[in-house]
Design an enzyme around this catalytic site. Structure first.
Site, PDB file in Angstrom:
ATOM      1  N   ASP A 248       8.818  -0.796   0.543  1.00  0.00           N
ATOM      2  CA  ASP A 248       7.416  -0.414   0.654  1.00  0.00           C
ATOM      3  C   ASP A 248       6.666  -0.782  -0.632  1.00  0.00           C
ATOM      4  OD1 ASP A 248       5.243   0.656   1.937  1.00  0.00           O
ATOM      5  OD2 ASP A 248       6.046   2.680   2.108  1.00  0.00           O
TER       6      ASP A 248
ATOM      7  N   GLU B 151       2.021  -3.761  -4.285  1.00  0.00           N
ATOM      8  CA  GLU B 151       0.715  -4.407  -4.472  1.00  0.00           C
ATOM      9  C   GLU B 151      -0.043  -3.896  -5.693  1.00  0.00           C
ATOM     10  OE1 GLU B 151       1.528  -3.326  -0.084  1.00  0.00           O
ATOM     11  OE2 GLU B 151       1.267  -2.218  -1.965  1.00  0.00           O
TER      12      GLU B 151
ATOM     13  N   ASP C 260      -0.151   0.361   7.339  1.00  0.00           N
ATOM     14  CA  ASP C 260      -0.626   1.663   7.810  1.00  0.00           C
ATOM     15  C   ASP C 260      -1.866   1.567   8.693  1.00  0.00           C
ATOM     16  OD1 ASP C 260       1.411   2.526   6.228  1.00  0.00           O
ATOM     17  OD2 ASP C 260       0.147   3.256   4.612  1.00  0.00           O
TER      18      ASP C 260
END
Length: 724
Positions: free
Chosen positions: A410, A413, A474
């Site tokens: 996950d 960024e 998401d």
């Protein structure tokens, strides 16, 4: 947890020097703004760059013209590519650049209130040249002429319209998903046109794209530092093949078991809960292969309630990790474990990796530009440092992969601007590059520990498709979120991805029964399918009869999915294909972003509106057969396809196709080769269908409506089923 956004004003122009007065000098285009040179990389790829671009060596040209295959490349008065007398690609110049005074000057909206100091500044349209950006840095600009109605595709995973014409984008990885602007987890500075060209900007720094927004007939690219582009020529599939030649491809599809159903939510909080869900899937007859545990598997989560990592089990909630893994394996499940690259201070993991962490130009160590991770002072391992890269992989192999069959990687960024990397890159330069290195490290660690390659990743940039796979982050649990998920997936595949997925049910919120089912039906018809979100995502809690039917369809299709995945890798073409990729000469498909091919023979049109039992479907040229009803349709037109029940949706087979299906129901992907296999021939007269499985390269040959198999191993049982 949104990371900071790129400041768009940095690309606002304050002055502009066009590449005027061009001449052919020393094999390059010389102008007032310097030199641009070309080099032939392959028959279909031309590199256009300034001499100071990294690793660039200009080709020695005897004239301002280059012939490569069927293409003629002219460098003066501007770059122009023709094929058979037809212009394929042309650098943009406005009319009154060619005939002075023909038109009024046009003030480019990228300029702020710039006061002209020289006479040429009265002409304020940005063409190819040099630009002083608003932050004082020198940028390079390049412009392309766009034809009326010409669509543009690519730029990575974006959740807005798949046709980017008329939009404005900056390639910048951010945890700010599901928006039609430039926010994306996977930015890729690559675009292509069905007209027969594509452009890759050779940088991981942010790139500004105006794709006909300020001037509809102009594509404008602005980039930090010297200009450096790859120009690809050919059909969309040929353009992607050239892209892959530069960036790499997967060596193999993800492991076969990964094509089964993944069950997850945010989050399962204990060992008992995980095992209860696994047993419930089996007792209710739902086929499934992977159970995922999000952050609570780590003790760090309970202590800090922040998404930082220590990679140590919370033994109060998961008292017997090895026993958990053994029990899941006994039931036919694999285990997926969550992580990210942001390391909590004061942990054993921190002590192990601290000397490899990214430094800050402000002093000390860099911290992620993301919510609680910055508050915690989390560290980021410098993956540009070979020793840091190796140490990070070894930590995963020691602490995670003894338990996990696959890692969910996950985030990634949030590299901050003040970061100072050991390879000399600044935070801005490495911001998009770091996610690629992160996915590569997790993928390689898995290969070294397990013998197969897979990562369930979120972020990335150019070339990340060599380390499959990414899911779409998401998206909300809404009908809009379903449409965003599909558009994001198609945009990503149009940009080079081979495999991908999204959260079935959407991540944020609780879907209705109908919405969950439509998410699941779309999910079972892409490469990988995982249910995940902040509320319950177990399929028996949403229209159990229909969700069971969707998952049984998925497992029936497994031989086709896996065979087509091998074929995608070997033929260098995405598994999920937006319609413009397959039909670049059909303008009817240019704006369709909710239909797609799954492999070579199936057309999928998910139902994406509430209360609908069907939808309008555009069928490309040819004849099509409804997978569920057998009804036949003539292509080259729009049709309305409806059903009496919710368990069906438009899934069409191209006439003349062979579809291998699993001939027995299973509760998880079987070990070894698929058997028995049913080869369904849909109105086939003559066909040669390549069939792939692990260690299998067979051919189904159909002649005169009768089929046979060549090269099929003796341990594979198979039959033929004829339709029509």
């Amino acid at each position: 947890m949104p990371t900071f956004r790129f400041d768009e004003s940095k690309f606002r122009a304050v002055s502009f020097l066009p590449s005027s007065n061009r001449a052919f000098v020393d094999s390059c285009i010389a102008s007032d703004a310097g030199r641009i040179c070309v080099s032939q990389v392959s028959e279909r790829t031309i590199r256009i760059a300034e001499p100071e671009a990294r690793d660039f060596k200009a080709q020695q040209l005897g004239s301002p013209e280059l012939v490569t295959g069927d293409y003629r490349v002219q460098l003066l008065p501007h770059i122009r590519v023709t094929r058979g007398g037809v212009t394929i690609f042309e650098e943009w110049e406005p009319d009154d650049r060619l005939v002075r005074g023909a038109n009024r000057t046009w003030v480019d909206p990228l300029f702020l209130d710039v006061k002209p100091t020289e006479s040429w500044l009265n002409y304020r349209t940005i063409v190819t040249g040099k630009v002083t950006c608003a932050d004082g840095r020198v940028c390079s600009s390049f412009t392309v002429s766009l034809r009326p109605g010409e669509p543009l595709y690519g730029l990575g995973e974006h959740f807005g319209h798949i046709n980017k014409r008329g939009g404005e984008f900056i390639t910048w990885a951010a945890d700010a998903p599901s928006t039609p602007n430039y926010a994306t987890y996977v930015p890729v500075p690559f675009i292509w046109s069905p007209r027969g060209w594509g452009l890759l900007v050779n940088t991981y720094s942010p790139v500004y794209f105006d794709l006909g927004k300020s001037s509809y007939d102009r594509l404008l690219i602005m980039v930090r530092g010297p200009l450096d582009l790859y120009l690809f020529l050919g059909s969309p599939k040929e353009i992607l093949a050239e892209l892959y030649r530069l960036t790499g491809t997967p060596k193999a599809p993800p492991p076969k078991w990964s094509y089964g159903f993944w069950q997850s939510k945010c989050a399962y909080y204990s060992q008992d809960e995980v095992l209860s869900v696994a047993r419930e899937l089996r007792s209710r007859g739902y086929p499934a292969d992977v159970i995922h545990i999000d952050p609570p598997w780590e003790g760090n989560w309970k202590k800090y309630r922040c998404d930082t990592i220590d990679l140590e089990w919370d033994t109060s909630a998961f008292p017997d990790p090895k026993g958990l893994v053994d029990e899941l394996h006994r039931m036919g499940f694999r285990l997926s474990l969550w992580m990210n690259p942001y390391i909590e201070p004061g942990t054993r993991l921190w002590a192990r990796l601290e000397k490899y962490m990214v430094k800050s130009k402000l002093g000390g160590l860099a911290t992620p530009a993301a919510d609680c991770q910055r508050r915690e002072g989390a560290g980021i391992v410098d993956l540009t440092d070979p020793e840091g890269f190796r140490a990070f992989k070894e930590a995963l192999k020691d602490l995670v992969l003894p338990y996990a069959d696959v890692i969910k990687a996950d985030y990634g960024e949030a590299v901050p601007e003040e970061a100072d990397f050991r390879n000399g890159m600044s935070g801005e330069e490495a911001h998009n590059y770091y996610p690629l290195l992160y996915m590569k490290a997790v993928y390689e660690a898995t290969v070294e520990a397990k013998g197969y390659g897979i990562v369930w990743g979120r972020s990335g940039s150019t070339g990340v498709w060599a380390y499959p796979l990414n899911w779409g982050g998401d998206v909300p649990s809404s009908w809009e979120g379903l449409r965003q998920a599909i558009r994001g997936l198609l945009s990503y595949h149009a940009s080079g991805a081979f495999f991908g997925s999204f959260d079935v049910g959407g991540f944020i919120g609780r879907p209705s029964d109908e919405l969950y089912l439509r998410f699941l039906q779309a999910g079972v018809t892409v490469s990988h399918v995982r249910a995940h979100g902040v509320t319950d995502r177990e399929p028996w809690k949403y229209s159990p009869k229909e969700t069971l039917a969707a998952l049984k369809l998925r497992y029936r299709l497994l031989p086709y999915l896996y065979s087509e995945s091998w074929r995608s890798v070997e033929e260098r073409v995405p598994l999920v294909r937006p319609l413009p990729l397959e039909h670049p000469d059909d303008p009817n498909v240019y704006d369709i972003d909710d239909e797609f091919y799954l492999g070579s023979s199936l057309l999928v049109a998910p139902i994406v509106e509430e209360g609908q039992r069907g939808r309008g479907v555009y069928l490309p040229e040819g004849r099509w057969i409804d997978y569920f009803t057998g009804r036949e349709y003539e292509g080259g037109r729009w049709v309305t396809i409806s059903y009496d029940s919710l368990d069906r949706f438009p899934l069409l087979v191209k006439e003349g196709s062979v579809i291998p299906l699993l001939g027995v129901e299973v509760d998880h992907v079987p070990d070894g080769r698929f058997s028995p296999v049913e080869f369904h021939a849909f109105k086939v007269t003559e066909a040669d269908y390549p069939y792939y499985d692990d260690g299998v390269r067979a051919t189904v040959r159909c002649r005169g409506g009768t089929c046979s198999a060549e090269g099929m191993p003796a341990d594979v049982k198979y039959t033929f089923v004829y339709h029509g």
